[in-house]
Design a protein around this motif. Structure first.
Motif, PDB file in Angstrom:
ATOM      1  N   VAL A   6       1.067  -1.089  -0.057  1.00 16.64           N
ATOM      2  CA  VAL A   6      -0.174   0.070   0.005  1.00 16.64           C
ATOM      3  C   VAL A   6       0.972   1.157   0.005  1.00 16.64           C
ATOM      4  CG1 VAL A   6      -1.851   1.181   1.189  1.00 16.64           C
ATOM      5  CG2 VAL A   6      -1.651  -1.204   1.102  1.00 16.64           C
ATOM      6  N   THR A   7       0.609   2.185  -0.882  1.00 19.74           N
ATOM      7  CA  THR A   7       1.456   3.255  -1.069  1.00 19.74           C
ATOM      8  C   THR A   7       0.762   4.471  -0.998  1.00 19.74           C
ATOM      9  OG1 THR A   7       1.220   3.000  -3.443  1.00 19.74           O
ATOM     10  CG2 THR A   7       3.157   1.959  -2.454  1.00 19.74           C
ATOM     11  N   LYS A   8       1.606   5.578  -0.729  1.00 17.09           N
ATOM     12  CA  LYS A   8       1.008   7.095  -1.189  1.00 17.09           C
ATOM     13  C   LYS A   8       1.847   7.713  -2.264  1.00 17.09           C
ATOM     14  CE  LYS A   8       0.725  11.477   0.957  1.00 17.09           C
ATOM     15  NZ  LYS A   8       1.095  12.352   2.347  1.00 17.09           N
ATOM     16  N   LEU A   9       1.299   8.225  -3.214  1.00 14.62           N
ATOM     17  CA  LEU A   9       1.854   8.892  -4.377  1.00 14.62           C
ATOM     18  C   LEU A   9       2.382  10.103  -3.807  1.00 14.62           C
ATOM     19  CD1 LEU A   9       2.577   9.008  -7.491  1.00 14.62           C
ATOM     20  CD2 LEU A   9       0.292  10.148  -7.677  1.00 14.62           C
ATOM     21  N   LEU A  10       3.521  10.344  -4.167  1.00 18.57           N
ATOM     22  CA  LEU A  10       4.431  11.658  -3.917  1.00 18.57           C
ATOM     23  C   LEU A  10       4.539  12.563  -4.926  1.00 18.57           C
ATOM     24  CD1 LEU A  10       7.103  10.089  -1.447  1.00 18.57           C
ATOM     25  CD2 LEU A  10       4.945  11.020  -0.732  1.00 18.57           C
ATOM     26  N   ASN A 247       7.837  14.047   3.832  1.00 22.34           N
ATOM     27  CA  ASN A 247       7.254  15.424   3.520  1.00 22.34           C
ATOM     28  C   ASN A 247       7.689  16.107   2.171  1.00 22.34           C
ATOM     29  OD1 ASN A 247       5.945  17.988   3.784  1.00 22.34           O
ATOM     30  ND2 ASN A 247       7.512  18.897   5.282  1.00 22.34           N
ATOM     31  N   PHE A 248       7.166  15.515   1.262  1.00 20.61           N
ATOM     32  CA  PHE A 248       7.424  15.841  -0.112  1.00 20.61           C
ATOM     33  C   PHE A 248       6.587  17.150  -0.400  1.00 20.61           C
ATOM     34  CE2 PHE A 248       8.064  15.723  -4.720  1.00 20.61           C
ATOM     35  CZ  PHE A 248       9.207  15.017  -4.883  1.00 20.61           C
ATOM     36  N   PRO A 249       7.532  18.223  -0.916  1.00 21.04           N
ATOM     37  CA  PRO A 249       6.877  19.593  -1.145  1.00 21.04           C
ATOM     38  C   PRO A 249       5.833  19.310  -2.486  1.00 21.04           C
ATOM     39  CG  PRO A 249       9.115  19.507  -2.070  1.00 21.04           C
ATOM     40  CD  PRO A 249       9.054  18.266  -1.308  1.00 21.04           C
ATOM     41  N   SER A 250       4.769  20.140  -2.189  1.00 17.66           N
ATOM     42  CA  SER A 250       3.847  19.963  -3.140  1.00 17.66           C
ATOM     43  C   SER A 250       4.153  20.975  -4.428  1.00 17.66           C
ATOM     44  CB  SER A 250       2.410  20.717  -2.786  1.00 17.66           C
ATOM     45  OG  SER A 250       2.459  21.941  -2.071  1.00 17.66           O
ATOM     46  N   ASN A 251       4.890  22.065  -3.994  1.00 18.54           N
ATOM     47  CA  ASN A 251       5.395  23.134  -5.025  1.00 18.54           C
ATOM     48  C   ASN A 251       7.031  22.435  -5.657  1.00 18.54           C
ATOM     49  OD1 ASN A 251       7.007  23.404  -2.820  1.00 18.54           O
ATOM     50  ND2 ASN A 251       6.771  25.877  -3.043  1.00 18.54           N
ATOM     51  N   TYR A 262       4.147  16.904 -17.011  1.00 19.50           N
ATOM     52  CA  TYR A 262       4.867  16.949 -15.715  1.00 19.50           C
ATOM     53  C   TYR A 262       3.656  17.412 -14.735  1.00 19.50           C
ATOM     54  CZ  TYR A 262       9.087  17.496 -17.974  1.00 19.50           C
ATOM     55  OH  TYR A 262      10.526  17.175 -18.887  1.00 19.50           O
ATOM     56  N   ASN A 263       3.554  16.320 -13.983  1.00 20.02           N
ATOM     57  CA  ASN A 263       2.098  16.437 -13.041  1.00 20.02           C
ATOM     58  C   ASN A 263       2.652  16.498 -11.569  1.00 20.02           C
ATOM     59  OD1 ASN A 263       0.261  16.050 -15.259  1.00 20.02           O
ATOM     60  ND2 ASN A 263       0.979  13.806 -15.225  1.00 20.02           N
ATOM     61  N   ARG A 264       2.152  17.379 -10.954  1.00 16.30           N
ATOM     62  CA  ARG A 264       2.473  17.175  -9.440  1.00 16.30           C
ATOM     63  C   ARG A 264       1.407  16.633  -8.599  1.00 16.30           C
ATOM     64  NH1 ARG A 264       3.832  23.188  -8.003  1.00 16.30           N
ATOM     65  NH2 ARG A 264       2.112  23.636  -9.554  1.00 16.30           N
ATOM     66  N   THR A 265       1.452  16.379  -7.323  1.00 15.24           N
ATOM     67  CA  THR A 265       0.523  15.826  -6.541  1.00 15.24           C
ATOM     68  C   THR A 265       0.638  16.623  -5.026  1.00 15.24           C
ATOM     69  OG1 THR A 265       1.861  14.078  -5.428  1.00 15.24           O
ATOM     70  CG2 THR A 265       0.677  13.447  -7.460  1.00 15.24           C
TER      71      THR A 265
END
Length: 265
Positions: A6-10, A247-251, A262-265
């Motif tokens: 089970v993973t969380k997309l970063l 803590n992966f930055p959203s920006n 190029y897609n951000r989450t």
């Protein structure tokens, strides 16, 4: 890491060149290079971060690949610092460098009086201290210390790989591990440091969950790299720490022109 994790997309990017350091003969050949996707995730069981879209079958290294940094005086200074850490904490006798590449670091160790043997199936030199094969238990060779510099980020299943090294070395010994620092990448929004060849992205805390006995750890090369010296016998399956999530930055791609690829989450 397993298919059932089970993973969380970063972070996600499509159609990146699969090789960071391959040389091409023409612009057209470079633009037509093989490409792959990055789907960076946090494993919610282990807490490790990796590209779950990675396909190892795409990675075919040949003579056109060139990633040697050792000609740089700044990088040589870094390697001297690494040698000092290894000498102090691991020792100078009966060492094994896993994935020694072109053998530059191993040659530096030999010049400093270290007793070291290297293993790398892609080695092209003629140093008798290097075996052109993988380090396995079938060799009947064990070291008091293993050196793993910028290898673990390329291995699809790093935990299993470490257990294989432990078994190959008789279940004991010390290990020096050096990898890029995920926290540095996030802090500096270093989008260029997330690329297809690197399957895994580590924090120092990951190694404290991987090893029950860590002798030393820290940051190197302007904090861009992290290292750890640990007891192989204390290797264990890591478990995620709910109080120390990634803590992966959203920006992360701030300042870059965005496009559908190029897609951000």
């Amino acid at each position: 890491m397993t298919e059932k994790s089970v993973t969380k997309l970063l972070y996600e990017i499509h159609e990146l060149p699969i090789f960071q350091n391959r040389m091409y003969d023409s612009e057209a050949e470079a633009k037509a290079c093989p490409k792959g996707n990055i789907r960076l995730v946090e494993d919610l069981e282990t807490g490790l971060v990796y590209n779950e879209a990675f396909c190892p079958d795409l990675m075919q290294y040949d003579q056109h690949y060139q990633n040697e940094q050792a000609l740089s005086p700044i990088f040589q200074k870094h390697l001297q610092q690494v040698i000092s850490i290894i000498e102090k904490l691991v020792g100078k006798e009966n060492l094994v460098e896993i994935g020694c590449g072109k053998g530059f670091f191993l040659e530096m160790l030999l010049e400093r009086g270290f007793g070291v043997k290297g293993f790398d199936p892609t080695y092209e030199g003629d140093n008798p201290h290097v075996e052109r094969q993988y380090f396995t238990s079938n060799l009947g060779f064990q070291g008091k210390g293993l050196i793993l510099r910028h290898v673990l980020e390329h291995i699809q299943d790093p935990v299993n790989f470490l257990f294989q090294l432990k078994d190959a070395n008789g279940g004991s010994g010390k290990i020096y591990i050096e990898v890029p620092c995920l926290e540095w990448i996030c802090q500096h929004r270093a989008w260029f440091d997330i690329f297809y060849e690197h399957v895994n992205y580590f924090r120092l805390s990951d190694f404290y969950r991987l090893f029950g006995s860590v002798m030393d750890s820290g940051k190197l090369f302007g904090d861009q790299y992290i290292y750890v010296v640990a007891e192989l016998a204390s290797l264990q399956l890591p478990k995620i720490d709910a109080h120390n999530r990634v803590n992966f930055p959203s920006n992360f791609l701030i300042g870059l022109t965005q496009s559908p690829k190029y897609n951000r989450t």
